[in-house]
Design a protein around this motif. Structure first.
Motif, PDB file in Angstrom:
ATOM      1  N   ALA A  48     -89.033 -41.579 -21.793  1.00 54.39           N
ATOM      2  CA  ALA A  48     -88.387 -41.550 -20.473  1.00 54.39           C
ATOM      3  C   ALA A  48     -89.040 -42.561 -19.553  1.00 54.39           C
ATOM      4  O   ALA A  48     -90.235 -42.833 -19.682  1.00 54.39           O
ATOM      5  CB  ALA A  48     -88.499 -40.165 -19.869  1.00 54.39           C
ATOM      6  N   GLU A 201     -80.800 -43.857 -20.822  1.00 53.57           N
ATOM      7  CA  GLU A 201     -82.043 -43.119 -20.956  1.00 53.57           C
ATOM      8  C   GLU A 201     -81.872 -42.120 -22.086  1.00 53.57           C
ATOM      9  O   GLU A 201     -81.475 -40.986 -21.867  1.00 53.57           O
ATOM     10  CB  GLU A 201     -82.366 -42.414 -19.637  1.00 53.57           C
ATOM     11  CG  GLU A 201     -83.842 -42.124 -19.431  1.00 53.57           C
ATOM     12  CD  GLU A 201     -84.418 -41.050 -20.345  1.00 53.57           C
ATOM     13  OE1 GLU A 201     -84.878 -41.412 -21.447  1.00 53.57           O
ATOM     14  OE2 GLU A 201     -84.384 -39.883 -19.963  1.00 53.57           O
ATOM     15  N   ILE A 284     -87.968 -37.829 -13.587  1.00 50.19           N
ATOM     16  CA  ILE A 284     -87.707 -39.109 -14.245  1.00 50.19           C
ATOM     17  C   ILE A 284     -87.433 -40.185 -13.198  1.00 50.19           C
ATOM     18  O   ILE A 284     -86.724 -39.952 -12.220  1.00 50.19           O
ATOM     19  CB  ILE A 284     -86.490 -38.984 -15.181  1.00 50.19           C
ATOM     20  CG1 ILE A 284     -86.671 -37.825 -16.169  1.00 50.19           C
ATOM     21  CG2 ILE A 284     -86.245 -40.297 -15.921  1.00 50.19           C
ATOM     22  CD1 ILE A 284     -87.804 -37.984 -17.134  1.00 50.19           C
TER      23      ILE A 284
END
Lengths: 540, 285
Positions: A48, A201, A284
């Motif tokens: 991530a 992602e 994130i």
């Protein structure tokens, strides 16, 4: 044996197998290239995006709303429309709202919404699945029109079909319901999802967004990740949009598709994702920053309420302004108590002040005569009233003699729980000083230091002139009460004016009842017909 | 005369011995040369542990028997579990080192079944076959919680892995899948990886245009192609499925979910990672 015989014998030996071989096998299989298989060992689990120093993932590192401890902003979270989320999921957001000084109130039903929206400065709606009524939509439009803010979040994973939330929701598509709220503001969600196959992602539906327009919501953002998001098919202002490779599932086309947009006034924001505000996805990239910006955005709305929102018109603690040179007779005390009770139980004890303090909102209950006096005229200027006509009668008008301070408090506490204005007289009569035709002096004596109102100006006197009210023209003071609301940078002021303290008490009872339907209301001003005083000089 | 006759007889015997014996021996040797076989491995179900094991057995048989000079893989499958698919794929790769393998796609070779397809040397499909659906699908694990009556030695001992990790592992598996496609199809592939990774399922005709298959045709054409690649003729066909011994499917749980009234759904019964085409109606399961 001769040689040819041997050759013949050998041929007879070889030919059959050779012929059979050639019959079946015409060559030897050989691969031109070795068999290639994926190098499985070289594949690694994607990582991530890590937040950098500027986009730290912890909320404490982000700027919060200024003067957060001084805010009195209510953010209403809708949970009454079959919303496909749980409050625990969005705890990062609700925590951020609280951290920014906002108060989170959850509306668990449409009825609760219609009650609570009046108190709300901002409205947060996530994946609603039960349709909004016309009344609710009108209420939302009104709130936003007054400067309140609304954030509508949708999410393709919470859009429809059965899910773990299915037992609680209605049958509607969440996008359609959300669009009910957004449509009046020119915003429309598409019933799609965004995806990016080339740069994402860890999954095609986890889109990385780096294209931000300048706005408080995008302040300080460099990169956010939405873990499945809808696009907006209409948005007056695009705040966050995808790149050319971010495509819509509806068309498989892309280029500048908006994932977050706002209306033209910046008061309504539509966000096509909710996962960014949930654990662990809020950690994130710049998602935590976006959550904080969103919380700040919600608590920084400035809703200018009108009288129809009463009692939710105040932003700060409320004090009652009663200048020292104005005596408080029982009728006014009753009025104070009624008004205080109308503000709700959260207001705490009634606090009267003789001069306005900083950082508080004011309620000014006064007669017209008092409003023209030196103590109040300055504050009353902003309402733009013009008085013409009769003099005041300061000698009478009160039905009750003055009460002691102890009796005042007793009456107020009683009135705070009173539900019907009709009981007021009975309660007043039940007070020790009032029962059996007792006098103020007697009461004062009994209460140990109470004062009387023998000649105070204008304790209960009726002012009989006419008043020019902006927007309404001239009205007779006798038989009419005024409720006036003003907002300025420092405070909200609510003034209740009537011709006498008795009339003021009647006006306060009206406010306490919550039913101003008999009043003429124009934004911040209400003119309420009261019982005319047939003998103004002698009171009620 | 008598001497002449004796001499003649001697010559006959000698002639018989001289010519007949080698001929007989030659014929015997010829008879020992096996007729080449094109083995047929059929997958007409999802790729589960039992179907995969059956295929692996057949592949092993084909590899061990020299008379089987080529194999035709007949697929009619929506795919299956990731591990079982990879297991068959790797066995096919070993087989291909010595024998050509040709795929004949019947009604469907989707997801994991297409994974197997790209692990063969030549691919036939019917014009209306369903081909593609490249990708991985799985149910996210539960959020880890502490269960009162269960003690474990780590936070994921009970749940396997974090939900976030699961999502990323799917992406890693996808990389393996697309790499298998790229390696398997090679220069025949006419579209970008991004197009394939959309997970779309195409008809055989579209798949041919995109280079996902080599030719539209029938199963007999696939046999001939396999024989041609193996340089054999006058082959016989052997259904290797009859040799799928040792696979007991009686105790294996159902691969697909069943409704309460016994109707089989397209959804797998067990949680896990799948290369599976699920013709969903939009309802999450």
């Amino acid at each position: 044996m001769k040689r040819y015989q041997i050759i013949l014998a050998v041929l007879l030996l070889i030919v059959p197998p050779a012929a059979r071989s050639l019959w079946f096998y015409q060559g030897v299989y050989q691969r031109s290239q070795p068999v290639a298989t994926p190098d499985y060992a070289s594949y690694q689990v994607p990582v991530a995006p890590v937040t950098d120093g500027e986009e730290s993932s912890t909320a404490k590192d982000h700027p919060v709303a200024q003067n957060s401890d001084e805010k009195n902003v209510t953010v209403l979270v809708d949970a009454g429309h079959g919303n496909r989320f749980s409050l625990s999921e969005i705890q990062p957001l609700t925590d951020a709202i609280s951290h920014a000084g906002g108060k989170v109130v959850v509306a668990n039903s449409p009825d609760a919404f219609l009650l609570d929206y009046r108190a709300a400065d901002a409205y947060l709606v996530i994946a609603p699945a039960v349709a909004f009524s016309g009344e609710e939509i009108a209420a939302v439009e009104k709130m936003v029109g007054q400067g309140g803010r609304m954030v509508v979040m949708a999410d393709p994973t919470r859009n429809g079909g059965t899910s773990q939330y299915s037992a609680e929701v209605g049958p509607m598509n969440a996008v359609s319901v959300a669009n009910q709220l957004l449509d009046p503001f020119g915003l429309v969600f598409s019933d799609d999802y965004l995806y990016n196959l080339s740069q994402n992602e860890s999954n095609f539906r986890n889109i990385v967004l780096t294209d931000f327009s300048k706005s408080p919501l995008t302040d300080g953002l460099k990169e956010v990740v939405f873990y499945s998001a809808l696009s907006l098919s209409a948005a007056p202002t695009t705040l966050i949009q995808g790149d050319d490779n971010t495509l819509s599932s509806l068309t498989d086309q892309g280029g500048g598709l908006a994932a977050v947009g706002s209306d033209s006034n910046g008061r309504v924001v539509a966000i096509g994702d909710m996962t960014f505000a949930t654990e662990p996805y809020n950690q994130i990239a710049g998602n935590a920053r976006l959550v904080q910006n969103l919380a700040n955005y919600l608590v920084e709305g400035s809703r200018q309420r009108t009288l129809t929102d009463y009692p939710y018109v105040f932003q700060q603690p409320v004090q009652f302004l009663v200048p020292g040179d104005i005596e408080v007779d029982p009728a006014k005390t009753a009025a104070l108590g009624l008004i205080h009770a109308s503000l709700g139980s959260e207001m705490g004890a009634l606090k009267m002040v003789s001069t306005p303090e900083a950082g508080v909102d004011l309620v000014i209950p006064a007669t017209y005569a008092e409003a023209q006096g030196q103590a109040l005229s300055g504050l009353m200027k902003e309402f733009g009233l013009e008085y013409t006509g009769a003099e005041s009668d300061a000698s009478s008008g009160s039905d009750y003699p003055a009460m002691s301070s102890a009796e005042v408090q007793q009456l107020i506490e009683t009135l705070k729980t009173a539900s019907a204005e009709g009981t007021l007289d009975e309660m007043l009569q039940s007070l020790p000083s009032q029962s059996g035709g007792g006098t103020a002096t007697e009461t004062g004596t009994q209460a140990g230091g109470g004062t009387t109102t023998e000649s105070g100006f204008p304790a209960g006197g009726a002012w009989l002139g006419t008043i020019t009210v902006p927007g309404f023209g001239s009205i007779q003071a006798n038989g009419n009460g005024l409720i006036l609301l003003s907002h300025n940078e420092k405070r909200t002021t609510l003034a209740l004016l009537a011709s006498s303290t008795n009339a003021l008490q009647e006006l306060a009872a009206l406010v306490r009842s919550g039913d101003l339907s008999n009043c003429a209301i124009m934004e911040q001003t209400a003119v309420c017909p009261l019982t005319p005083q047939t003998d103004p000089a002698g009171g009620g | 005369l008598t001497q002449f006759i004796e001499k003649l007889n001697k010559w006959k015997i000698t002639g018989v011995l001289l010519f007949l014996i080698p001929l007989v021996i030659g014929l015997i040797i010829a008879a020992l040369i096996p007729r080449p076989v094109v083995g047929v491995i059929t997958l007409d179900d999802a790729i589960s542990s039992s179907t995969a094991q059956a295929m692996i057995n057949q592949i092993g048989y084909a590899r061990a028997h020299p008379e089987i000079r080529a194999v035709v893989l007949v697929l009619n499958s929506p795919g299956g579990t990731v591990t079982d698919t990879e297991a068959v794929y790797l066995e096919l790769s070993r087989l291909r080192e010595t024998k050509p393998v040709v795929t004949m796609i019947g009604s469907m070779a989707a997801s994991g079944a297409y994974y197997l397809t790209v692990g063969t040397d030549y691919v036939f499909a019917e014009p209306s076959s369903m081909v593609g659906n490249v990708g991985v699908i799985g149910y996210t694990p539960q959020y880890p919680i502490v269960v009162d009556d269960i003690y474990s030695t780590g936070p994921y001992k009970l749940w396997g892995e974090p939900r976030d990790q699961f999502m990323r592992e799917i992406e890693m598996l996808k990389q393996g899948f697309i790499q298998a496609v790229v390696l398997g199809r090679g220069e025949a592939l006419k579209v970008d990886k991004e197009v394939i990774l959309r997970g779309q399922i195409w008809t055989g005709a579209d798949a041919l245009r995109m280079g996902l298959i080599d030719e539209l045709g029938s199963q007999s054409q696939a046999m001939d192609k396999a024989a041609q690649m193996a340089h054999i003729a006058h082959y016989r066909v052997m259904d290797l499925g009859t040799l799928a011994w040792g696979v007991d499917t009686s105790t294996e749980p159902e691969f697909f979910q069943k409704t309460s009234d016994g109707v089989i759904t397209p959804y797998p019964a067990k949680q896990g990672l799948y290369m599976l085409y699920i013709p969903t109606t939009g309802e999450a399961q």
